[in-house]
Scaffold this active site. Structure first.
Site, PDB file in Angstrom:
ATOM      1  N   ASP A  68     -11.863 -34.889 103.803  1.00 11.05           N
ATOM      2  CA  ASP A  68     -12.821 -33.927 103.239  1.00 11.05           C
ATOM      3  C   ASP A  68     -13.902 -33.423 104.188  1.00 11.05           C
ATOM      4  O   ASP A  68     -14.941 -32.945 103.737  1.00 11.05           O
ATOM      5  CB  ASP A  68     -13.534 -34.543 102.020  1.00 11.05           C
ATOM      6  CG  ASP A  68     -12.600 -34.990 100.925  1.00 11.05           C
ATOM      7  OD1 ASP A  68     -11.414 -34.656 100.991  1.00 11.05           O
ATOM      8  OD2 ASP A  68     -13.066 -35.680 100.004  1.00 11.05           O
ATOM      9  N   HIS A 124     -17.493 -31.668 103.147  1.00  9.72           N
ATOM     10  CA  HIS A 124     -18.795 -32.285 103.386  1.00  9.72           C
ATOM     11  C   HIS A 124     -19.666 -31.434 104.303  1.00  9.72           C
ATOM     12  O   HIS A 124     -20.834 -31.169 104.008  1.00  9.72           O
ATOM     13  CB  HIS A 124     -18.605 -33.674 103.991  1.00  9.72           C
ATOM     14  CG  HIS A 124     -17.941 -34.651 103.074  1.00  9.72           C
ATOM     15  ND1 HIS A 124     -17.947 -36.013 103.288  1.00  9.72           N
ATOM     16  CD2 HIS A 124     -17.234 -34.479 101.926  1.00  9.72           C
ATOM     17  CE1 HIS A 124     -17.280 -36.627 102.317  1.00  9.72           C
ATOM     18  NE2 HIS A 124     -16.831 -35.705 101.485  1.00  9.72           N
ATOM     19  N   ASP A 184      -2.875 -33.294 100.959  1.00  8.61           N
ATOM     20  CA  ASP A 184      -3.206 -32.618  99.712  1.00  8.61           C
ATOM     21  C   ASP A 184      -4.496 -31.834  99.852  1.00  8.61           C
ATOM     22  O   ASP A 184      -5.283 -32.032 100.775  1.00  8.61           O
ATOM     23  CB  ASP A 184      -3.314 -33.612  98.550  1.00  8.61           C
ATOM     24  CG  ASP A 184      -4.534 -34.514  98.656  1.00  8.61           C
ATOM     25  OD1 ASP A 184      -5.644 -34.059  98.339  1.00  8.61           O
ATOM     26  OD2 ASP A 184      -4.382 -35.691  99.044  1.00  8.61           O
ATOM     27  N   GLU A 200      -7.525 -30.280  96.962  1.00  6.98           N
ATOM     28  CA  GLU A 200      -7.865 -30.304  95.545  1.00  6.98           C
ATOM     29  C   GLU A 200      -9.033 -29.396  95.166  1.00  6.98           C
ATOM     30  O   GLU A 200      -9.362 -29.290  93.985  1.00  6.98           O
ATOM     31  CB  GLU A 200      -8.177 -31.740  95.093  1.00  6.98           C
ATOM     32  CG  GLU A 200      -9.389 -32.361  95.752  1.00  6.98           C
ATOM     33  CD  GLU A 200      -9.095 -33.068  97.059  1.00  6.98           C
ATOM     34  OE1 GLU A 200      -8.079 -32.727  97.698  1.00  6.98           O
ATOM     35  OE2 GLU A 200      -9.878 -33.937  97.459  1.00  6.98           O
ATOM     36  N   GLU A 208     -14.355 -25.275  97.582  1.00  5.02           N
ATOM     37  CA  GLU A 208     -15.080 -25.925  98.678  1.00  5.02           C
ATOM     38  C   GLU A 208     -14.391 -25.668 100.013  1.00  5.02           C
ATOM     39  O   GLU A 208     -15.046 -25.644 101.060  1.00  5.02           O
ATOM     40  CB  GLU A 208     -15.222 -27.425  98.396  1.00  5.02           C
ATOM     41  CG  GLU A 208     -16.205 -27.705  97.290  1.00  5.02           C
ATOM     42  CD  GLU A 208     -16.371 -29.179  96.986  1.00  5.02           C
ATOM     43  OE1 GLU A 208     -17.518 -29.654  96.981  1.00  5.02           O
ATOM     44  OE2 GLU A 208     -15.358 -29.867  96.735  1.00  5.02           O
ATOM     45  N   TYR A 226     -13.031 -30.483  84.431  1.00  2.14           N
ATOM     46  CA  TYR A 226     -12.928 -31.098  85.750  1.00  2.14           C
ATOM     47  C   TYR A 226     -11.876 -30.370  86.594  1.00  2.14           C
ATOM     48  O   TYR A 226     -12.119 -30.018  87.750  1.00  2.14           O
ATOM     49  CB  TYR A 226     -12.512 -32.565  85.638  1.00  2.14           C
ATOM     50  CG  TYR A 226     -13.419 -33.498  84.874  1.00  2.14           C
ATOM     51  CD1 TYR A 226     -14.689 -33.110  84.450  1.00  2.14           C
ATOM     52  CD2 TYR A 226     -12.997 -34.795  84.576  1.00  2.14           C
ATOM     53  CE1 TYR A 226     -15.504 -33.990  83.746  1.00  2.14           C
ATOM     54  CE2 TYR A 226     -13.803 -35.674  83.884  1.00  2.14           C
ATOM     55  CZ  TYR A 226     -15.051 -35.267  83.468  1.00  2.14           C
ATOM     56  OH  TYR A 226     -15.849 -36.140  82.779  1.00  2.14           O
TER      57      TYR A 226
END
Length: 812
Positions: free
Chosen positions: A560, A564, A633, A635, A639, A717
């Protein structure tokens, strides 16, 4: 990003027993010319694959993308007494012309000394040779992680080290291609939409092996790039590979380079018939391989000495050569009995790519990018590579002329099409060059002019939001949560200053934000960042300290990073926009985060190229150094886009036109990729018809798509993780037709689970997203009597939500 657990593995419709091998046939049993055939086994093929029906949660804690506690109301109002001088509103920089936006690195200097350095990492570099900064989030990572037994997806093929398993008991590298009919859907396969679909793994259609391979052998990788890796199979105790595999995304053939070893071509699906065919070019041997599952493969062999290669059918699982071989053997699945398809393969036999080079240029709002392959070819053979649907949509006319009739199913991205050519060029004619800090949509473009009443509401919200304790909200044990808090306050300060025109409140807020940001710029937060030289990157020290790989969502393990760092880069862009004097002391720190996730050039000796963004797939991969049965992956498309948007803004602020252009081009490519594979309008042609009703993919892996999240299964979600944070680039990525379909499916008045049943910060997310299609309704909700501060998550402010809705036309 964030997680859910279930570790059951279903071997549904999967045959696990190995069928007995037929007795080996002697050469007298096999026709010297013509079809070599064997009787079919009396049972079904012994390997139909394994279906993993649960999420793999290594490195993913069970946490939402924001803390769930309610933010306390400020105990006092922000003081406007400050000596800070704030810059005046500045116009957008005109779109630039840059000939190659990847030509130069951002920097070749070591990361700033504020980052400590260390040579070690919790994950060792298993079998990696001759490699400096090393890719951590690329398609081939399973070959150097864990037990090296998980597959790698090049699209349309997948590769797996068989290590003595399967019906063939082979030690080579297996090749599989999955058809749509092989997918499993669930948990209720007759539902519409189904919650997930997944392709079987472990089917060993063909296996490149050699007599020299066996127990104790090893698999190594070298020359790892953003698009390719070289894979080597070494016999026990050997220092020279028996076989090497140039593994490149989209390769049209799977190519094995034999280095004097004795070839075995194995299968766990059983040979049915082997047919020698006429040579398509001098020195090239060709076979047609019919397997017991009814699929046909083409095999081509090109010896270095021009002698060709004779293969003998030993039994139902093995073809053998008579002796050692130096040269290449290639296989490709023949998608149908169409002469034009086979002719295209024939023209490309003997050619293969070893890697790709990326280049791109921009001219105003138009951008183009090219993938140029380093080709090895015998007899002047053409190169065939497989294009995904989003490539075909944007190919220029020269590239499109190389399209063939070959089409093969990919696991999660629709049909791949064979294209002949040594390079491709894709054109994006409408990059979002006019998106800045202000609210934006396609009809009104960027605007910082809003009605007077809206200015007052934004200013009042800003006075309250900027009175909150910025240090307490950002000084957390998670870089992700900390960055979200900093970005929230930055957006609020921008709105108060540029949209509401309250310079004094913005000054006071900016002083507080700079103080909070300084904790990170000095690297004195709870878990400081460190530059580790083993892989080559900046990571959180959380997992070093705690020993838990999942801390801070796996940041230490390179999960990520684009998510971040996006928040820190975005916040820094606004600070430097309003306070140019802040920039010189912080430029290198912020640039280091950009380099870590999105280094553009291999001349940077400290970071790999484009760690997160995959220029073949058109989006980023979030999974770092965790082996995975279904591959990498992604998700959160939103972002992912936020990082590109932040890079674009930061490039604009520091005057780096190439960086700004890269951000613009990444956004344009993401928009196309997301609309093809992730954000599913009713017309979507690439995801299964019984899945697109979900409206988004949830988590898209290389081998499966699961409409869920790592932290829960609520509709808000699953849909909301692809919305956050709502920002000026959101209307560009999330077009109105998609947002309308999604809203009407899940959240409209009278739906099964209407938005007013959603609690906490998710309700604010949904109503802010509604501003993209109905800004009046969004504004009225935000300013109405039913609004409550509990509907704001830790990464959102009422100030920005009001600014967005007003800027989109919601305040009249």
């Amino acid at each position: 990003m964030k997680p859910l657990s279930l570790l059951t593995v279903l071997q549904a419709a999967c045959w696990t027993q190995a069928l007995p091998l037929l007795e080996a046939q002697t050469p007298n049993d096999i026709l010297a010319a013509g079809v070599q055939s064997l009787p079919s086994p009396s049972e079904a093929p012994g390997t139909r694959g394994i279906i993993h029906v649960a999420l793999e949660t290594a490195g993913h804690p069970h946490l939402q993308p924001f803390p769930t506690e309610v933010i306390p109301s400020p105990s006092s109002t922000i003081s406007v007494a400050t000596n800070k001088t704030i810059a005046q509103v500045k116009p957008l920089i005109a779109a630039a012309t840059v000939s190659n936006i990847f030509a130069s690195p951002i920097s070749t200097e070591a990361p700033p000394s504020v980052f400590a350095t260390r040579p070690d990492h919790p994950v060792g570099k298993l079998g990696i040779t001759n490699q400096g900064p090393t890719e951590t989030n690329k398609f081939y990572a399973n070959f150097f992680l864990g037990d090296q037994l998980n597959g790698v997806w090049t699209h349309p093929y997948s590769l797996l080290w068989s290590q003595g398993g399967g019906n063939a008991f082979s030690y080579g590298l297996s090749i599989t291609h999955d058809e749509a009919y092989q997918r499993a859907y669930g948990p209720n396969a007759t539902a519409d939409p189904v919650e997930f679909y997944i392709n079987p793994i472990g089917i060993q259609s063909l296996i490149f092996s050699a007599a020299e391979l066996g127990p104790g052998m090893s698999l190594t990788t070298d020359t790892l790039t953003a698009f390719s890796a070289n894979v080597n199979l070494l016999p026990s105790g050997a220092t020279t590979p028996a076989i090497s595999f140039p593994m490149v995304q989209g390769m049209g053939f799977v190519t094995a380079i034999y280095n004097g070893a004795t070839p075995f071509v194995d299968t766990s699906v059983f040979f049915n018939a082997i047919t020698p065919l006429a040579s398509p070019a001098a020195g090239v041997t060709k076979y047609r391989l019919l397997l017991d599952d009814g699929n046909t493969w083409l095999l081509y062999a090109t010896a270095n000495n021009g002698s060709g290669l004779a293969l003998t059918l030993l039994n139902t699982t093995r073809l053998v050569a008579s002796g050692s071989f130096t040269g290449i053997i290639q296989v490709a699945k023949n998608p149908g009995d169409v002469a034009a398809q086979e002719a295209s393969y024939d023209s490309a036999a003997g050619a293969y790519a070893t890697t790709a080079t990326l280049s791109a240029s921009v001219d105003g709002a138009s951008g183009s990018y090219s993938l140029s392959w380093t080709k090895v070819a015998a007899n002047g053979a053409s190169l065939i590579m497989m294009a995904l649907p989003h490539h075909l949509q944007s190919m220029d006319s020269t590239t499109s002329a190389g399209q063939t009739a070959i089409q093969l199913q990919t696991t999660t991205k629709g049909l791949a099409t064979g294209v002949i050519g040594d390079s491709w060029t894709m054109v994006e004619p409408s990059m979002p060059v006019d998106i800045g800090f202000a609210p934006w949509n396609a009809s009104i473009a960027s605007t910082n002019t809003i009605p007077a009443a809206a200015m007052t509401a934004i200013d009042n919200a800003g006075i309250s939001d900027l009175s909150q304790d910025m240090n307490a909200q950002s000084n957390l044990n998670s870089m992700y949560y900390s960055g979200k808090a900093l970005a929230k306050f930055a957006a609020a300060i921008y709105a108060v200053h540029d949209l509401a025109g309250d310079v004094s409140t913005a000054q006071a807020g900016l002083a507080k934000l700079e103080e909070a940001y300084e904790l990170f710029a000095n690297n004195t937060q709870i878990y400081p960042l460190v530059y580790e030289s083993q892989w080559g990157g900046v990571v959180s020290t959380a997992s070093y300290i705690t020993g838990n790989s999942g801390d801070d969502f796996g940041n230490t393990y390179y999960n990520d990073h684009h998510f971040h760092w996006s928040y820190f880069v975005y916040a820094a862009s606004i600070i430097a926009y309003l306070d140019p004097a802040w920039l010189p002391a912080h430029r290198d720190w912020v640039n280091t985060l950009v380099r870590d996730a999105s280094n553009p050039n291999s001349n940077d000796p400290y970071f790999p190229v484009s760690r997160s963004f995959d220029w073949y797939h058109g989006h980023s991969w979030a999974k770092g150094l965790f082996d995975s049965g279904d591959g990498k992956d992604q998700e959160s498309t939103s972002e992912d886009a936020l990082f590109s948007y932040a890079v674009k803004l930061w490039g604009r602020i520091i005057g780096d036109t190439a960086m700004e252009a890269r951000g613009n081009l990444m956004l344009a490519v993401q928009k196309r990729s997301f609309q093809n594979y992730f954000l599913l309008e009713s017309t979507n042609a690439n995801q299964p018809a019984n899945f697109i009703g979900n409206k988004n993919t949830g988590i898209l892996f290389e081998n499966k798509v699961d409409h869920t999240t790592y932290f829960g299964t609520n509709d808000e979600y699953i849909q909301g993780i692809h919305m956050i944070p709502i920002n000026p680039s959101s209307p560009y990525i999330r077009n109105q037709n998609f947002v309308t379909e999604e809203w009407n499916t899940y959240f409209c008045d009278g739906c099964v689970d209407p938005v007013n049943n959603v609690t906490g910060g998710w309700r604010g997310i949904l109503y802010s997203n509604l501003a993209l299609i109905d800004p009046v309704k969004s504004w009225n909700w935000l300013t109405g009597p039913g609004f409550d501060a509990q509907y704001l998550d830790d990464g959102a402010s009422l100030t920005w939500y009001l600014a967005l809705a007003a800027g989109m036309g919601g305040a009249g």
